[in-house]
Motif scaffolding. Sequence first.
Motif, PDB file in Angstrom:
ATOM      1  N   PHE A  30       0.550  68.014  12.589  1.00  0.00           N
ATOM      2  CA  PHE A  30      -0.845  68.465  12.648  1.00  0.00           C
ATOM      3  C   PHE A  30      -0.959  69.924  13.093  1.00  0.00           C
ATOM      4  O   PHE A  30      -2.008  70.544  12.928  1.00  0.00           O
ATOM      5  N   LEU A  31       0.128  70.476  13.646  1.00  0.00           N
ATOM      6  CA  LEU A  31       0.108  71.864  14.088  1.00  0.00           C
ATOM      7  C   LEU A  31       0.543  72.838  12.987  1.00  0.00           C
ATOM      8  O   LEU A  31       0.632  74.038  13.226  1.00  0.00           O
ATOM      9  N   SER A  32       0.812  72.325  11.782  1.00  0.00           N
ATOM     10  CA  SER A  32       1.246  73.172  10.658  1.00  0.00           C
ATOM     11  C   SER A  32       2.414  74.047  11.078  1.00  0.00           C
ATOM     12  O   SER A  32       2.392  75.276  10.936  1.00  0.00           O
ATOM     13  N   LEU A  33       3.456  73.415  11.592  1.00  0.00           N
ATOM     14  CA  LEU A  33       4.567  74.160  12.176  1.00  0.00           C
ATOM     15  C   LEU A  33       5.318  75.014  11.162  1.00  0.00           C
ATOM     16  O   LEU A  33       5.940  76.014  11.525  1.00  0.00           O
ATOM     17  N   GLY A  34       5.288  74.637   9.873  1.00  0.00           N
ATOM     18  CA  GLY A  34       5.950  75.456   8.865  1.00  0.00           C
ATOM     19  C   GLY A  34       5.367  76.861   8.814  1.00  0.00           C
ATOM     20  O   GLY A  34       6.078  77.862   8.914  1.00  0.00           O
ATOM     21  N   THR A  35       4.049  76.936   8.692  1.00  0.00           N
ATOM     22  CA  THR A  35       3.379  78.240   8.661  1.00  0.00           C
ATOM     23  C   THR A  35       3.444  78.917  10.023  1.00  0.00           C
ATOM     24  O   THR A  35       3.682  80.121  10.124  1.00  0.00           O
ATOM     25  N   TYR A  36       3.244  78.133  11.078  1.00  0.00           N
ATOM     26  CA  TYR A  36       3.290  78.701  12.427  1.00  0.00           C
ATOM     27  C   TYR A  36       4.656  79.333  12.689  1.00  0.00           C
ATOM     28  O   TYR A  36       4.750  80.417  13.285  1.00  0.00           O
ATOM     29  N   GLY A  37       5.718  78.661  12.223  1.00  0.00           N
ATOM     30  CA  GLY A  37       7.062  79.206  12.398  1.00  0.00           C
ATOM     31  C   GLY A  37       7.235  80.529  11.676  1.00  0.00           C
ATOM     32  O   GLY A  37       7.866  81.461  12.200  1.00  0.00           O
ATOM     33  N   SER A  38       6.674  80.651  10.461  1.00  0.00           N
ATOM     34  CA  SER A  38       6.757  81.921   9.724  1.00  0.00           C
ATOM     35  C   SER A  38       6.057  83.033  10.496  1.00  0.00           C
ATOM     36  O   SER A  38       6.560  84.173  10.563  1.00  0.00           O
ATOM     37  N   LEU A  39       4.901  82.722  11.082  1.00  0.00           N
ATOM     38  CA  LEU A  39       4.161  83.726  11.847  1.00  0.00           C
ATOM     39  C   LEU A  39       4.937  84.140  13.100  1.00  0.00           C
ATOM     40  O   LEU A  39       4.936  85.315  13.484  1.00  0.00           O
ATOM     41  N   ARG A  40       5.604  83.180  13.707  1.00  0.00           N
ATOM     42  CA  ARG A  40       6.420  83.490  14.877  1.00  0.00           C
ATOM     43  C   ARG A  40       7.607  84.390  14.507  1.00  0.00           C
ATOM     44  O   ARG A  40       8.013  85.272  15.276  1.00  0.00           O
ATOM     45  N   GLU A  41       8.184  84.161  13.342  1.00  0.00           N
ATOM     46  CA  GLU A  41       9.319  84.967  12.906  1.00  0.00           C
ATOM     47  C   GLU A  41       8.872  86.390  12.567  1.00  0.00           C
ATOM     48  O   GLU A  41       9.597  87.361  12.816  1.00  0.00           O
ATOM     49  N   ILE A  42       7.670  86.518  12.008  1.00  0.00           N
ATOM     50  CA  ILE A  42       7.121  87.856  11.771  1.00  0.00           C
ATOM     51  C   ILE A  42       6.886  88.564  13.108  1.00  0.00           C
ATOM     52  O   ILE A  42       7.163  89.760  13.254  1.00  0.00           O
ATOM     53  N   ASP A  43       6.395  87.818  14.082  1.00  0.00           N
ATOM     54  CA  ASP A  43       6.196  88.382  15.417  1.00  0.00           C
ATOM     55  C   ASP A  43       7.525  88.834  16.024  1.00  0.00           C
ATOM     56  O   ASP A  43       7.594  89.878  16.691  1.00  0.00           O
ATOM     57  N   LEU A  44       8.587  88.063  15.777  1.00  0.00           N
ATOM     58  CA  LEU A  44       9.918  88.451  16.268  1.00  0.00           C
ATOM     59  C   LEU A  44      10.349  89.779  15.642  1.00  0.00           C
ATOM     60  O   LEU A  44      10.885  90.652  16.333  1.00  0.00           O
ATOM     61  N   VAL A  45      10.108  89.933  14.345  1.00  0.00           N
ATOM     62  CA  VAL A  45      10.442  91.198  13.676  1.00  0.00           C
ATOM     63  C   VAL A  45       9.677  92.348  14.335  1.00  0.00           C
ATOM     64  O   VAL A  45      10.241  93.424  14.607  1.00  0.00           O
ATOM     65  N   GLN A  46       8.397  92.134  14.589  1.00  0.00           N
ATOM     66  CA  GLN A  46       7.582  93.182  15.197  1.00  0.00           C
ATOM     67  C   GLN A  46       8.105  93.571  16.578  1.00  0.00           C
ATOM     68  O   GLN A  46       8.109  94.744  16.946  1.00  0.00           O
ATOM     69  N   GLN A  47       8.577  92.575  17.337  1.00  0.00           N
ATOM     70  CA  GLN A  47       9.145  92.867  18.656  1.00  0.00           C
ATOM     71  C   GLN A  47      10.443  93.656  18.531  1.00  0.00           C
ATOM     72  O   GLN A  47      10.670  94.630  19.261  1.00  0.00           O
ATOM     73  N   LEU A  48      11.307  93.234  17.607  1.00  0.00           N
ATOM     74  CA  LEU A  48      12.587  93.917  17.427  1.00  0.00           C
ATOM     75  C   LEU A  48      12.380  95.341  16.928  1.00  0.00           C
ATOM     76  O   LEU A  48      13.132  96.255  17.291  1.00  0.00           O
ATOM     77  N   ALA A  49      11.347  95.539  16.096  1.00  0.00           N
ATOM     78  CA  ALA A  49      11.080  96.862  15.530  1.00  0.00           C
ATOM     79  C   ALA A  49      10.641  97.862  16.592  1.00  0.00           C
ATOM     80  O   ALA A  49      10.739  99.078  16.378  1.00  0.00           O
ATOM     81  N   ASP A  50      10.160  97.365  17.745  1.00  0.00           N
ATOM     82  CA  ASP A  50       9.777  98.277  18.822  1.00  0.00           C
ATOM     83  C   ASP A  50      10.972  99.109  19.286  1.00  0.00           C
ATOM     84  O   ASP A  50      10.842 100.275  19.647  1.00  0.00           O
ATOM     85  N   LYS A  51      12.165  98.469  19.262  1.00  0.00           N
ATOM     86  CA  LYS A  51      13.380  99.182  19.672  1.00  0.00           C
ATOM     87  C   LYS A  51      14.155  99.711  18.474  1.00  0.00           C
ATOM     88  O   LYS A  51      14.769 100.773  18.541  1.00  0.00           O
ATOM     89  N   VAL A  52      14.141  98.938  17.371  1.00  0.00           N
ATOM     90  CA  VAL A  52      14.899  99.314  16.169  1.00  0.00           C
ATOM     91  C   VAL A  52      13.905  99.474  15.023  1.00  0.00           C
ATOM     92  O   VAL A  52      13.631  98.514  14.292  1.00  0.00           O
ATOM     93  N   PRO A  53      13.322 100.648  14.835  1.00  0.00           N
ATOM     94  CA  PRO A  53      12.268 100.840  13.825  1.00  0.00           C
ATOM     95  C   PRO A  53      12.680 100.427  12.413  1.00  0.00           C
ATOM     96  O   PRO A  53      11.837  99.982  11.637  1.00  0.00           O
ATOM     97  N   ALA A  54      13.961 100.551  12.087  1.00  0.00           N
ATOM     98  CA  ALA A  54      14.408 100.194  10.733  1.00  0.00           C
ATOM     99  C   ALA A  54      14.351  98.693  10.504  1.00  0.00           C
ATOM    100  O   ALA A  54      14.269  98.237   9.356  1.00  0.00           O
ATOM    101  N   LEU A  55      14.384  97.922  11.578  1.00  0.00           N
ATOM    102  CA  LEU A  55      14.368  96.464  11.459  1.00  0.00           C
ATOM    103  C   LEU A  55      12.915  95.995  11.401  1.00  0.00           C
ATOM    104  O   LEU A  55      12.352  95.517  12.388  1.00  0.00           O
ATOM    105  N   LYS A  56      12.313  96.098  10.233  1.00  0.00           N
ATOM    106  CA  LYS A  56      10.878  95.843  10.130  1.00  0.00           C
ATOM    107  C   LYS A  56      10.504  94.844   9.037  1.00  0.00           C
ATOM    108  O   LYS A  56       9.322  94.640   8.765  1.00  0.00           O
ATOM    109  N   TYR A  57      11.489  94.209   8.403  1.00  0.00           N
ATOM    110  CA  TYR A  57      11.183  93.301   7.302  1.00  0.00           C
ATOM    111  C   TYR A  57      11.514  91.853   7.649  1.00  0.00           C
ATOM    112  O   TYR A  57      12.423  91.574   8.432  1.00  0.00           O
TER     113      TYR A  57
END
Length: 535
Positions: free
Chosen positions: A369-396
């Motif tokens: 009921f929490l739509s974890l498939g989509t929620y997981g994708s959003l969390r992974e995008i958030d992880l990229v955004q966090q990593l990009a703070d230190k490594v700008p090239a790591l943005k995809y």
Amino acid sequence: MEFTINQYFSKQNGRCGYCKGLKTSVSHGMHSYTMFPQDYQELIDRGWRRSGLYCYKPLNNETCCPCYTIKCDALEFKLNKSHKKILKRMTRFLRDGKKDKSEESGTANAVKQVKDDGGATDGAVNEMDTIGGMNDEPREPNLPITDVDLAVVAAANPEKHESARKQHESFDDQQSTQPESVSNSTTESADVADGQIATKKSHNATNVQCKKAKIIRLERRQAKIVAAGGVQVAESKKAATKKQTNAQEKTLADYFADASPSDKHKLQLKLVHVKSQEFKDTLDTTYALYQKYQTIIHNDPPTLISDYLEFLQESPVKHKKTRDGPAVGYGSFHQQYWLDDKLIAVAVIDILPYCVSSVYFFYDPDYSFLSLGTYGSLREIDLVQQLADKVPALKYYYMGFYIHSCPKMRYKGRLTPSYLLCPEVYTWHLLTDEIRDKLNQNKYQRFNANTDAKDVDDFQDSDLNKVVLLYDNTCLTYRQYIQSFKIPSIDNMLDVIRSRIYKKLTGDDDDRAVVIEYGKLVGKSLSHRMLYVKT
């Protein structure tokens, strides 16, 4: 000196996990014993993908269901209405500790829908030296070398590639029905719960749409303003409201920062490397969750823990840390979702120099009921955004393959902006309605419209002599390999035997055609620095 080591198996035909065709899926495969993160990044940027230790590249102009590598620019990512509903639903659940009535009734139906569809899923701490992968320049090995232990290579059992390939076919089966079948079902329930659109039976048994009272009041107010001649005032107010809303638009980080100490539940994400002690400590728990997911969602029989490890723990990607890289390093990880003290989901990902690549995702069906498939994708995008703070090239954020001919896989294109990889010249192209229309007309497309465009790392026959081989525990170029078999004479029996052995081992053409095929698939630079296992 360390190398990426691969054994190439040329063209493979197998069962398609998307259209279920027998022997209609066509791809090139290779077993990877070990691989540097930079090398794997370059491989996926040429259309390759891994499943365990097995790497494969669909032959899109021949296979039944063309698979196009897709990535999302995480720094430019835009949340849509559906994403926001899922994020708000999770926030409410963590805050209040309960789910909406519509979600309670819809969970069983959502899981049943996924099962009816056949399942759902998508998707070392040493300092890295320049040989290892962060340096884009081709590596020139010191030749010959003898510090590559073939016993280690043999222990990896290259014959395992067949079972790995079959596991890859099963992997396709599970990808062909994405978690959005759960997400869509629950989202629709949420729409009704939010009161946007409700349906009720009229006296003549026909369905009549009823608007929200709030919408009706707004329409009446606007009608009065228009009647009073205040059209311009209404428009200016509308524009001001829209501007204010945009200024206050919440980001992904804002949604995930909404947690409060008074929340009923606490959701914690842990990033665990697949070779770490923490992975071993939680293995029983993650394996049990995987079993539950496979049996309930996919109707699969229970699997052995060895199969689970081969599929989701084994990875050729080395764990490397660099001074200017992410703190966790590059390599293969499990991102574990802990709800209080209970594991409810696991994302299998690779962290590479320019991206986070999604490999697999599984979750507890009790929390559909929490739509974890989509929620997981959003969390992974958030992880990229966090990593990009230190490594700008790591943005995809790489989502694996986009299969337009399989409607259930098109959900990946809803993460915008997304780009597809041209299968001929390996350039990236924004996924637009124009491209979708072309794929509707013909499932194979060259996205680069410039007919003069060429693969910038194209392998030519003249590059063959510099391909690096691993043969007889020695690293040598293709030229050196051929020269080592030159026969000065056949005046004695020893030379005759040597000649026969040579032909039996290599064939009359010295595997020339196969090595050239390999070079064109991995590109010139990789073919000159990765070791091609020559048996």
